[in-house]
Design a protein around this motif. Structure first.
Motif, mmCIF file in Angstrom:
data_model
loop_
_atom_site.group_PDB
_atom_site.id
_atom_site.type_symbol
_atom_site.label_atom_id
_atom_site.label_comp_id
_atom_site.label_asym_id
_atom_site.label_seq_id
_atom_site.Cartn_x
_atom_site.Cartn_y
_atom_site.Cartn_z
ATOM 1 N N ASP A 64 -1.289 -0.692 58.486
ATOM 2 C CA ASP A 64 -2.275 -0.876 59.552
ATOM 3 C C ASP A 64 -2.275 0.306 60.520
ATOM 4 O O ASP A 64 -3.337 0.772 60.954
ATOM 5 C CB ASP A 64 -1.991 -2.173 60.312
ATOM 6 N N VAL A 65 -1.075 0.777 60.868
ATOM 7 C CA VAL A 65 -0.966 1.913 61.793
ATOM 8 C C VAL A 65 -1.576 3.158 61.170
ATOM 9 O O VAL A 65 -2.299 3.924 61.826
ATOM 10 C CB VAL A 65 0.512 2.163 62.176
ATOM 11 N N LEU A 66 -1.309 3.371 59.879
ATOM 12 C CA LEU A 66 -1.858 4.547 59.190
ATOM 13 C C LEU A 66 -3.376 4.481 59.115
ATOM 14 O O LEU A 66 -4.069 5.499 59.286
ATOM 15 C CB LEU A 66 -1.266 4.641 57.787
ATOM 16 N N ARG A 67 -3.923 3.288 58.858
ATOM 17 C CA ARG A 67 -5.380 3.133 58.787
ATOM 18 C C ARG A 67 -6.018 3.463 60.132
ATOM 19 O O ARG A 67 -7.028 4.175 60.198
ATOM 20 C CB ARG A 67 -5.730 1.708 58.366
ATOM 21 N N ASP A 68 -5.429 2.955 61.212
ATOM 22 C CA ASP A 68 -5.972 3.234 62.544
ATOM 23 C C ASP A 68 -5.892 4.722 62.864
ATOM 24 O O ASP A 68 -6.808 5.289 63.484
ATOM 25 C CB ASP A 68 -5.201 2.433 63.597
ATOM 26 N N ALA A 69 -4.773 5.363 62.443
ATOM 27 C CA ALA A 69 -4.618 6.799 62.708
ATOM 28 C C ALA A 69 -5.650 7.612 61.942
ATOM 29 O O ALA A 69 -6.179 8.612 62.440
ATOM 30 C CB ALA A 69 -3.196 7.240 62.328
ATOM 31 N N LEU A 70 -5.970 7.184 60.721
ATOM 32 C CA LEU A 70 -6.995 7.879 59.935
ATOM 33 C C LEU A 70 -8.364 7.735 60.590
ATOM 34 O O LEU A 70 -9.113 8.720 60.720
ATOM 35 C CB LEU A 70 -7.021 7.303 58.514
ATOM 36 N N MET A 71 -8.692 6.536 61.031
ATOM 37 C CA MET A 71 -9.987 6.293 61.664
ATOM 38 C C MET A 71 -10.125 7.048 62.978
ATOM 39 O O MET A 71 -11.221 7.468 63.355
ATOM 40 C CB MET A 71 -10.162 4.786 61.911
ATOM 41 N N ALA A 72 -8.990 7.239 63.673
ATOM 42 C CA ALA A 72 -9.025 7.927 64.965
ATOM 43 C C ALA A 72 -8.949 9.439 64.819
ATOM 44 O O ALA A 72 -9.058 10.169 65.812
ATOM 45 C CB ALA A 72 -7.875 7.443 65.841
ATOM 46 N N GLY A 73 -8.733 9.910 63.593
ATOM 47 C CA GLY A 73 -8.678 11.354 63.372
ATOM 48 C C GLY A 73 -7.310 11.963 63.595
ATOM 49 O O GLY A 73 -7.186 13.201 63.627
ATOM 50 N N ARG A 74 -6.283 11.132 63.737
ATOM 51 C CA ARG A 74 -4.933 11.683 63.929
ATOM 52 C C ARG A 74 -4.286 12.059 62.602
ATOM 53 O O ARG A 74 -3.283 12.756 62.583
ATOM 54 C CB ARG A 74 -4.059 10.678 64.684
ATOM 55 N N LEU A 75 -4.847 11.585 61.509
ATOM 56 C CA LEU A 75 -4.380 11.940 60.178
ATOM 57 C C LEU A 75 -5.551 12.383 59.319
ATOM 58 O O LEU A 75 -6.659 11.850 59.449
ATOM 59 C CB LEU A 75 -3.698 10.741 59.495
ATOM 60 N N THR A 76 -5.304 13.379 58.462
ATOM 61 C CA THR A 76 -6.315 13.770 57.490
ATOM 62 C C THR A 76 -6.239 12.803 56.296
ATOM 63 O O THR A 76 -5.298 12.017 56.170
ATOM 64 C CB THR A 76 -6.074 15.202 57.001
ATOM 65 N N LEU A 81 2.956 8.941 65.390
ATOM 66 C CA LEU A 81 1.652 8.326 65.644
ATOM 67 C C LEU A 81 1.718 7.279 66.744
ATOM 68 O O LEU A 81 0.696 6.715 67.126
ATOM 69 C CB LEU A 81 1.112 7.658 64.371
ATOM 70 N N ALA A 82 2.922 7.006 67.240
ATOM 71 C CA ALA A 82 3.083 5.949 68.232
ATOM 72 C C ALA A 82 2.372 6.295 69.532
ATOM 73 O O ALA A 82 2.365 7.437 69.977
ATOM 74 C CB ALA A 82 4.566 5.714 68.512
ATOM 75 N N VAL A 83 1.766 5.299 70.155
ATOM 76 C CA VAL A 83 1.127 5.476 71.450
ATOM 77 C C VAL A 83 2.215 5.579 72.513
ATOM 78 O O VAL A 83 3.161 4.788 72.507
ATOM 79 C CB VAL A 83 0.204 4.282 71.773
#
Length: 223
Positions: free
Chosen positions: A26-38, A65-67
Protein backbone atom coordinates in the motif's frame (compact mmCIF):
# COMPACT_ATOMS: atom_id res chain seq x y z
CA UNK A 1 17.64 -0.25 -5.25
CA UNK A 2 19.69 2.40 -3.38
CA UNK A 3 21.15 1.48 -0.02
CA UNK A 4 18.82 2.77 2.64
CA UNK A 5 19.81 3.74 6.19
CA UNK A 6 19.23 1.03 8.76
CA UNK A 7 17.12 1.55 11.84
CA UNK A 8 17.19 -0.34 15.07
CA UNK A 9 14.14 -2.56 15.34
CA UNK A 10 13.94 -5.07 18.22
CA UNK A 11 11.38 -7.05 16.19
CA UNK A 12 13.47 -7.25 13.00
CA UNK A 13 14.05 -10.98 13.45
CA UNK A 14 10.33 -11.82 13.53
CA UNK A 15 8.63 -13.47 10.60
CA UNK A 16 6.70 -11.13 8.31
CA UNK A 17 3.01 -11.85 7.86
CA UNK A 18 0.82 -11.32 4.81
CA UNK A 19 -0.63 -8.30 6.63
CA UNK A 20 2.86 -6.78 6.96
CA UNK A 21 3.57 -7.29 3.26
CA UNK A 22 0.19 -5.85 2.27
CA UNK A 23 0.95 -2.75 4.31
CA UNK A 24 4.24 -2.24 2.44
CA UNK A 25 2.47 -2.76 -0.91
CA UNK A 26 0.00 0.00 0.00
CA UNK A 27 2.82 2.41 0.88
CA UNK A 28 4.60 1.66 -2.40
CA UNK A 29 1.41 2.21 -4.41
CA UNK A 30 0.82 5.59 -2.76
CA UNK A 31 4.46 6.57 -3.37
CA UNK A 32 4.13 5.67 -7.06
CA UNK A 33 0.94 7.70 -7.43
CA UNK A 34 2.54 10.67 -5.67
CA UNK A 35 5.61 10.55 -7.89
CA UNK A 36 8.06 9.62 -5.15
CA UNK A 37 8.91 6.40 -6.98
CA UNK A 38 9.44 5.69 -10.66
CA UNK A 39 7.81 2.70 -12.33
CA UNK A 40 11.09 0.78 -12.26
CA UNK A 41 11.72 1.61 -8.59
CA UNK A 42 8.20 0.57 -7.69
CA UNK A 43 8.56 -2.77 -9.53
CA UNK A 44 11.92 -3.47 -7.87
CA UNK A 45 10.66 -2.73 -4.36
CA UNK A 46 7.45 -4.65 -4.94
CA UNK A 47 9.47 -7.75 -5.83
CA UNK A 48 11.57 -7.32 -2.67
CA UNK A 49 8.39 -7.02 -0.61
CA UNK A 50 6.94 -10.25 -1.94
CA UNK A 51 10.21 -12.07 -1.23
CA UNK A 52 10.76 -10.65 2.27
CA UNK A 53 10.68 -13.21 5.07
CA UNK A 54 11.22 -11.03 8.15
CA UNK A 55 10.17 -7.60 9.41
CA UNK A 56 13.81 -6.54 9.23
CA UNK A 57 13.79 -7.19 5.48
CA UNK A 58 10.54 -5.29 4.98
CA UNK A 59 11.35 -2.13 6.90
CA UNK A 60 14.11 -0.64 4.66
CA UNK A 61 11.89 -0.94 1.58
CA UNK A 62 9.72 2.02 2.67
CA UNK A 63 12.04 3.75 5.11
CA UNK A 64 12.86 6.63 2.76
CA UNK A 65 9.18 7.03 1.90
CA UNK A 66 7.92 7.65 5.43
CA UNK A 67 6.10 10.91 6.09
CA UNK A 68 8.03 13.04 8.63
CA UNK A 69 6.70 12.36 12.11
CA UNK A 70 4.84 9.25 10.89
CA UNK A 71 7.45 6.59 10.07
CA UNK A 72 6.26 3.30 8.68
CA UNK A 73 6.34 0.54 11.28
CA UNK A 74 5.74 -3.04 10.17
CA UNK A 75 3.44 -4.86 12.56
CA UNK A 76 3.59 -8.47 13.55
CA UNK A 77 0.62 -10.64 12.81
CA UNK A 78 -1.99 -10.46 15.53
CA UNK A 79 -1.95 -13.31 17.99
CA UNK A 80 -4.74 -14.43 20.27
CA UNK A 81 -2.42 -16.57 22.33
CA UNK A 82 -2.54 -15.88 26.09
CA UNK A 83 1.13 -16.88 26.17
CA UNK A 84 3.81 -14.77 24.39
CA UNK A 85 4.90 -16.29 21.08
CA UNK A 86 7.75 -14.82 19.01
CA UNK A 87 8.54 -16.83 15.91
CA UNK A 88 12.29 -16.91 15.12
CA UNK A 89 13.52 -15.81 11.70
CA UNK A 90 15.03 -19.26 11.18
CA UNK A 91 12.99 -21.95 12.94
CA UNK A 92 15.71 -24.57 12.34
CA UNK A 93 17.99 -22.63 14.70
CA UNK A 94 15.44 -22.75 17.52
CA UNK A 95 17.16 -25.48 19.52
CA UNK A 96 18.70 -25.75 22.99
CA UNK A 97 20.55 -28.57 24.71
CA UNK A 98 20.62 -28.78 28.51
CA UNK A 99 22.93 -31.24 30.24
CA UNK A 100 23.22 -31.84 33.98
CA UNK A 101 25.60 -34.52 35.30
CA UNK A 102 26.04 -34.63 39.06
CA UNK A 103 24.61 -31.12 39.04
CA UNK A 104 21.59 -29.08 38.08
CA UNK A 105 20.28 -26.60 35.56
CA UNK A 106 17.51 -24.00 35.80
CA UNK A 107 15.44 -21.85 33.47
CA UNK A 108 12.98 -19.31 34.85
CA UNK A 109 11.75 -15.77 34.33
CA UNK A 110 11.59 -14.23 30.85
CA UNK A 111 13.53 -16.92 29.02
CA UNK A 112 12.93 -18.10 25.46
CA UNK A 113 11.51 -21.58 25.08
CA UNK A 114 13.01 -23.03 21.91
CA UNK A 115 11.02 -25.16 19.50
CA UNK A 116 13.20 -28.14 20.38
CA UNK A 117 14.81 -28.73 23.77
CA UNK A 118 17.01 -31.69 24.67
CA UNK A 119 17.19 -32.02 28.46
CA UNK A 120 19.55 -34.67 29.83
CA UNK A 121 20.25 -35.31 33.48
CA UNK A 122 22.34 -38.06 35.08
CA UNK A 123 22.54 -37.96 38.86
CA UNK A 124 21.33 -34.40 38.49
CA UNK A 125 18.26 -32.35 37.62
CA UNK A 126 16.68 -29.65 35.50
CA UNK A 127 14.03 -27.12 36.54
CA UNK A 128 12.20 -25.60 33.55
CA UNK A 129 9.72 -22.96 34.68
CA UNK A 130 7.80 -21.58 31.69
CA UNK A 131 5.47 -19.38 33.71
CA UNK A 132 6.88 -16.10 32.33
CA UNK A 133 8.65 -17.50 29.28
CA UNK A 134 8.37 -16.48 25.62
CA UNK A 135 7.71 -19.39 23.27
CA UNK A 136 9.47 -19.49 19.90
CA UNK A 137 6.76 -21.59 18.31
CA UNK A 138 3.22 -22.85 18.68
CA UNK A 139 4.59 -26.33 19.11
CA UNK A 140 7.51 -27.11 21.43
CA UNK A 141 9.09 -30.54 21.76
CA UNK A 142 11.09 -31.49 24.85
CA UNK A 143 13.22 -34.62 24.58
CA UNK A 144 13.89 -35.59 28.19
CA UNK A 145 16.31 -38.21 29.48
CA UNK A 146 16.53 -38.64 33.24
CA UNK A 147 18.69 -41.35 34.84
CA UNK A 148 18.98 -41.30 38.61
CA UNK A 149 17.78 -37.72 38.37
CA UNK A 150 14.75 -35.60 37.64
CA UNK A 151 13.37 -33.02 35.23
CA UNK A 152 10.70 -30.67 36.52
CA UNK A 153 8.60 -28.71 34.02
CA UNK A 154 6.09 -25.98 34.81
CA UNK A 155 3.73 -24.69 32.11
CA UNK A 156 0.92 -22.11 32.02
CA UNK A 157 -2.55 -23.65 32.29
CA UNK A 158 -3.46 -22.40 28.82
CA UNK A 159 -0.75 -24.58 27.29
CA UNK A 160 -1.68 -28.06 26.08
CA UNK A 161 0.73 -30.81 27.11
CA UNK A 162 1.11 -34.14 25.34
CA UNK A 163 2.89 -36.97 27.10
CA UNK A 164 4.82 -39.31 24.82
CA UNK A 165 7.52 -40.49 27.22
CA UNK A 166 8.28 -43.79 28.96
CA UNK A 167 9.27 -44.52 32.55
CA UNK A 168 11.44 -47.57 33.37
CA UNK A 169 11.85 -48.04 37.10
CA UNK A 170 10.96 -44.40 37.22
CA UNK A 171 8.13 -41.98 36.55
CA UNK A 172 7.23 -40.21 33.32
CA UNK A 173 3.94 -38.37 33.16
CA UNK A 174 2.62 -35.20 31.60
CA UNK A 175 -0.68 -33.41 32.09
CA UNK A 176 -1.67 -29.93 31.01
CA UNK A 177 -4.31 -27.61 32.42
CA UNK A 178 -7.95 -28.59 32.54
CA UNK A 179 -8.94 -26.07 29.84
CA UNK A 180 -6.03 -25.42 27.44
CA UNK A 181 -6.42 -22.49 25.06
CA UNK A 182 -6.47 -23.54 21.37
CA UNK A 183 -4.43 -20.42 20.51
CA UNK A 184 -1.70 -21.21 23.03
CA UNK A 185 1.42 -23.30 22.34
CA UNK A 186 1.48 -27.07 22.65
CA UNK A 187 4.29 -28.73 24.63
CA UNK A 188 5.14 -32.29 23.61
CA UNK A 189 7.26 -34.19 26.13
CA UNK A 190 9.12 -37.23 24.82
CA UNK A 191 11.93 -39.38 26.13
CA UNK A 192 12.66 -41.78 28.95
CA UNK A 193 13.02 -41.77 32.71
CA UNK A 194 15.34 -44.55 33.94
CA UNK A 195 15.51 -44.83 37.71
CA UNK A 196 14.50 -41.18 37.63
CA UNK A 197 11.54 -38.96 36.93
CA UNK A 198 10.13 -36.41 34.51
CA UNK A 199 7.27 -34.38 35.89
CA UNK A 200 6.24 -30.98 37.16
CA UNK A 201 3.72 -28.83 38.90
CA UNK A 202 1.07 -26.25 38.23
CA UNK A 203 2.34 -22.67 37.99
CA UNK A 204 -0.36 -21.29 40.24
CA UNK A 205 0.56 -23.85 42.87
CA UNK A 206 4.26 -23.18 42.56
CA UNK A 207 3.76 -19.42 42.63
CA UNK A 208 0.54 -19.42 44.64
CA UNK A 209 1.41 -16.32 46.67
CA UNK A 210 2.28 -14.32 43.57
CA UNK A 211 -0.90 -15.34 41.76
CA UNK A 212 -3.00 -14.63 44.82
CA UNK A 213 -1.49 -11.14 45.18
CA UNK A 214 -1.97 -10.43 41.45
CA UNK A 215 -5.43 -11.92 41.33
CA UNK A 216 -4.14 -13.77 38.25
CA UNK A 217 -5.39 -16.89 36.64
CA UNK A 218 -3.95 -20.27 37.41
CA UNK A 219 -1.34 -21.93 35.26
CA UNK A 220 -1.16 -25.42 33.98
CA UNK A 221 0.68 -28.38 35.26
CA UNK A 222 2.87 -31.19 34.14
CA UNK A 223 3.03 -34.20 36.42
Amino acid sequence: MDNLPERQNPHAHLRASDTDRDQVVDVLRDALMAGRLTQDEHAERLEQTLQARTLGELEPITQDLAVPGQPFQPVAAASNSPVPIEEPANPSDSFEAMVAVFGGGERKGRWRVKRRINAICVFGGHDLDMTDAVFEGREVTIWAFAMFGGIDITVPDSVEVRNEGVGIFGGFGARGGESPDPNAPVVIVKGIALFGGVGGQVSSRRHKKRFRDQGGQGHGQLH
